[in-house]
Write an enzyme that holds these catalytic residues in place. Structure first.
Site, PDB file in Angstrom:
ATOM      1  N   GLU A  73      42.129  34.596 141.523  1.00  0.00           N
ATOM      2  CA  GLU A  73      42.021  35.774 142.393  1.00  0.00           C
ATOM      3  C   GLU A  73      41.402  35.469 143.757  1.00  0.00           C
ATOM      4  O   GLU A  73      41.293  36.363 144.594  1.00  0.00           O
ATOM      5  CB  GLU A  73      41.206  36.862 141.674  1.00  0.00           C
ATOM      6  N   LYS A  98      39.404  30.075 141.416  1.00  0.00           N
ATOM      7  CA  LYS A  98      38.478  30.805 140.551  1.00  0.00           C
ATOM      8  C   LYS A  98      38.636  30.406 139.084  1.00  0.00           C
ATOM      9  O   LYS A  98      37.668  30.229 138.361  1.00  0.00           O
ATOM     10  CB  LYS A  98      38.729  32.297 140.711  1.00  0.00           C
TER      11      LYS A  98
HETATM   12  O1  IFM Z   1      41.281  39.685 133.701  1.00  0.00           O
HETATM   13  C1  IFM Z   1      40.167  39.097 134.284  1.00  0.00           C
HETATM   14  C2  IFM Z   1      40.598  38.408 135.559  1.00  0.00           C
HETATM   15  O2  IFM Z   1      41.522  37.402 135.279  1.00  0.00           O
HETATM   16  C3  IFM Z   1      39.408  37.811 136.238  1.00  0.00           C
HETATM   17  N1  IFM Z   1      38.402  38.811 136.500  1.00  0.00           N
HETATM   18  C4  IFM Z   1      37.954  39.514 135.304  1.00  0.00           C
HETATM   19  C5  IFM Z   1      39.118  40.136 134.566  1.00  0.00           C
HETATM   20  C6  IFM Z   1      38.635  40.817 133.274  1.00  0.00           C
HETATM   21  O3  IFM Z   1      38.155  39.877 132.357  1.00  0.00           O
END
Ligand code: IFM
Length: 723
Positions: free
Chosen positions: A450, A564
């Protein structure tokens, strides 16, 4: 008690309140009760999270509703409250009995020279979704007069509440209403103490006793609570007593453990962490409705209590192999929410189904355009999780198909084919046809990583979109053969005959990033290798504030190759059969030092792919990182100013996958399970049960051998044992 079945702490520190609340959770899929202490209140993050019941308060984010806390227990001596926050603590122990799924605490306080011990046990019944039970024992080494209050505390911890307004209250119960018009009812029953005065304040409903404790003579009471909502059918009843309730609860958990325990010989730390991970999954399994598991389980309202791809890509394999009925509920939740996914696609101007990134009970997207707060300006930051993380539809399509293959459950095909077709239509309509290159491309997307927003041709997304298109064709061809009537219905529902040729062309001509001839490397997206090539520590050093967001427009990672979470590596792990071992290994090696593992989803993927390339020693630390995530509590608590703490069921399930599918090599060979030995060096043996297509097996894997033996359903064996 066997340490391998226990998680405990003997330290009491205020800083651990939030972490222990997560770590010592109990639950039964219907509700989750945080691991807080009896005297704690809303300010200590007490919460009883209900699955699938949401409410929006004012303009704040819509989030799940917390029921009142039925077990608020307050001891007072000479008018002063006794508790870990106010009274000198002589000894303290808080622990979970994982086998029985019971939370315990035992604390000895110094009360003006007298040693007063408060011991309690509680569980969320595995036999009755609505039932919570508590037993409290008080003992003092000297004669002591105390007052004891046991009450329902209506003041619960909410991130964006309050959500419940009392409609009627008594000393033993309440009916409350959410802003959206749902109701929550709570009824309690106490045994063991008589008399007492009623306590009814605006937030406390209960009874207060004055008790004269005699030296060494315990005084105990038992309390049971039934919680229901307007979504439920039927009215549960109190069991005769705590012991009866405990027996039914323990038997239910014994059956669950019989099917899902994994026994590791030769590594106690791994055994305990894995068992704890399985415990977390078992306490979340929804048995009562077609709903899925939120990304932070039932530990709070983080991420709006929403369901992410975490369920399909991480948790499903565990449930498919150990409890297919629960797996079916998780998948039918996505089938049920197809209309919302269609509506989302339409809102963005696309065909087909674009599933919610943060899916709530009816499939609506809880995601906000501003999911992160900038720690410098305090302003919300525009993020693109909901708009651009289009891989979500393919994640669901792939999970549906793989579950169908593994379980042989034809309902997943008849009910799920429309999901796969609609997801394929969505990708087609999202894509661009490049006439000069004679191919389709997926532009302006957000992959699993992300930190790099709005990129072109993300390898994970494109591969999954292509696979979705192929699966749509395969699923419909199969449905036409096995159930022509259902095929006709899906055709009518999805307009498939008009779409078939487009889906075929898309599957054949979509750009899917391929490995470079010499290096075998796959670019995470177009021009990824043109970004600054630095490693994680260097980027971390550039942070000005600890909670600063690494992604977004100007995050420290955005213009670098630091990512990430597993992205290309995830794609390779899912589709390993399509790539050479050189490609798998080269990409693992390349991306590993460039991955921050800023998501708890990342570590298990690295563990799994490492086992697939024969590097179980590389896999081991990543497996342990995943398995201990909720034991150490060492995860990010904030993403750019927004609280993201809680439990991590995807990581718990990833740990299970790393052992069962990684170290024990469990694969599905056209409906038949297979295991392969690739254990870490110190492990001498792993054994577990699994079911495939209705047949149960016991797997036994050693350093050199791997066997599967057909067995009867281990849960039924348990029942016979009890009969
Ligand atoms: O789905 C995940 C995402 O891939 C990364 N941030 C947190 C979310 C919930 O676990």
């Amino acid at each position: 008690m066997d340490q391998m079945w226990q998680v405990a702490t003997t330290a009491w520190e205020p800083a651990a309140i939030v972490g222990n609340g997560n770590k010592f959770m109990i639950g039964n899929g219907y509700l989750g009760y945080r691991g807080t202490l009896d005297e704690f209140t809303a300010e200590d993050y007490v919460a009883v999270n209900l699955l699938g019941l949401y409410d929006q308060h004012g303009d704040a984010w819509r989030e799940p509703v917390n029921a009142p806390n039925p077990f608020f227990t307050q001891v007072q001596v000479a008018g002063q409250p006794v508790g870990v926050k106010t009274t000198p603590v002589l000894a303290h122990r808080q622990w979970l009995d994982l086998k029985q799924a019971v939370h315990h605490r035992k604390t000895t306080f110094d009360v003006g020279g007298a040693q007063l011990t408060v011991a309690s046990a509680r569980f969320a019944s595995g036999a009755d979704d609505h039932l919570l039970a508590q037993r409290v024992t008080l003992t003092c080494d000297q004669a002591l007069t105390i007052t004891l209050t046991s009450a329902i505390d209506l003041n619960v911890w909410d991130i964006n509440g309050p959500h419940l307004t009392p409609v009627t209250t008594t000393a033993t119960g309440a009916s409350l209403q959410t802003g959206e018009g749902d109701t929550v009812q709570i009824h309690t029953h106490i045994a063991g103490l008589s008399g007492g005065r009623q306590v009814t304040t605006p937030t406390l409903l209960g009874t207060k006793w004055t008790l004269s404790l005699q030296p060494g003579v315990p005084v105990a009471f038992e309390k049971m609570a039934l919680i229901t909502t307007s979504h439920d059918v039927g009215q549960p009843v109190f069991p005769p007593d705590y012991a009866t309730a405990l027996q039914a609860h323990s038997q239910a958990w014994q059956r669950r453990w019989a099917r899902s325990d994994v026994v590791i010989t030769g590594d106690e730390a791994a055994q305990q962490a894995l068992r704890y991970s399985i415990y977390q999954l078992l306490l979340l399994a929804p048995h009562h409705l077609e709903m899925s598991i939120p990304a932070r389980g039932l530990s709070g309202q983080t991420y709006k209590g929403a369901v992410f791809w975490d369920t399909e890509m991480f948790m499903l394999p565990f449930f498919n192999y150990t409890d297919p009925q629960v797996a079916s509920k998780l998948l039918h939740y996505r089938i049920k929410t197809l209309p919302a996914a269609r509506a989302k696609a339409q809102r963005y101007g696309y065909d087909g189904a674009f599933y919610a990134w943060e899916s709530q009970e009816d499939g609506r997207d809880g995601v906000s355009d501003y999911n992160v707060t900038d720690v410098f300006s305090g302003r919300p930051m525009r993020t693109y999780f909901g708009d651009k993380q289009i891989h979500i539809s393919g994640d669901i399509a792939l999970a549906l198909w793989r579950s169908y293959q593994q379980t042989g459950d034809e309902a997943l095909l008849t009910d799920g084919a429309a999901v796969i077709v609609e997801s394929a239509k969505f990708y087609y309509s999202y894509s661009y046809w490049k006439p000069d290159k004679k191919r389709f491309e997926l532009l302006d997307v957000l992959g699993p990583d992300e930190y790099h927003e709005r990129v072109n041709n993300n390898a994970y997304t494109n591969k999954l979109a292509q696979e979705t298109a192929k699966l749509a064709l395969t699923a419909m061809a199969r449905l036409a053969t096995v159930d022509p009537q259902a095929y006709a219905a899906v055709c009518a529902q999805t307009d498939y005959p008009q779409w078939q040729a487009r889906i075929e062309a898309f599957a054949a001509q979509l750009k899917v990033p391929t490995p470079a001839a010499k290096t075998h490397l796959i670019a995470q997206f177009d021009d990824y290798f043109g970004l600054e090539d630095v490693l994680v520590p260097a980027v971390r050093e550039r942070l000005l504030k600890p909670n600063e967001y690494w992604g977004g427009a100007y995050g420290v990672a955005a213009d670098t190759q630091v990512i990430k979470q597993a992205d290309v590596v995830f794609m390779l792990q899912l589709f390993a059969q399509d790539y050479t071992i050189e490609t798998l290994a080269a990409n693992w090696r390349y991306y590993e030092p460039r991955t921050e593992h800023g998501s708890s989803l990342s570590a298990s993927v690295y563990a799994l792919l490492a086992t697939q390339i024969g590097a179980s020693d590389w896999a081991y630390p990543y497996f342990m990182k995943s398995a201990t995530v909720d034991l150490t509590g060492e995860t990010k608590q904030f993403a750019g100013g927004v609280y993201i703490g809680g439990t991590h069921p995807a990581a718990n399930a990833g740990a299970w996958q790393a052992v069962v599918q990684g170290f024990c090599g469990l694969t599905d060979d056209h409906g038949k399970p297979q295991v392969h030995a690739r254990l870490p060096q110190e492990w001498t043996q792993v054994s577990f049960c699994l079911q495939q297509r209705g047949q149960w097996y016991r797997a036994l894997v050693t350093q050199k051998t791997a066997t599967l033996t057909p067995i009867a359903d281990p849960a039924q064996e348990e029942d016979h044992g009890h009969a």
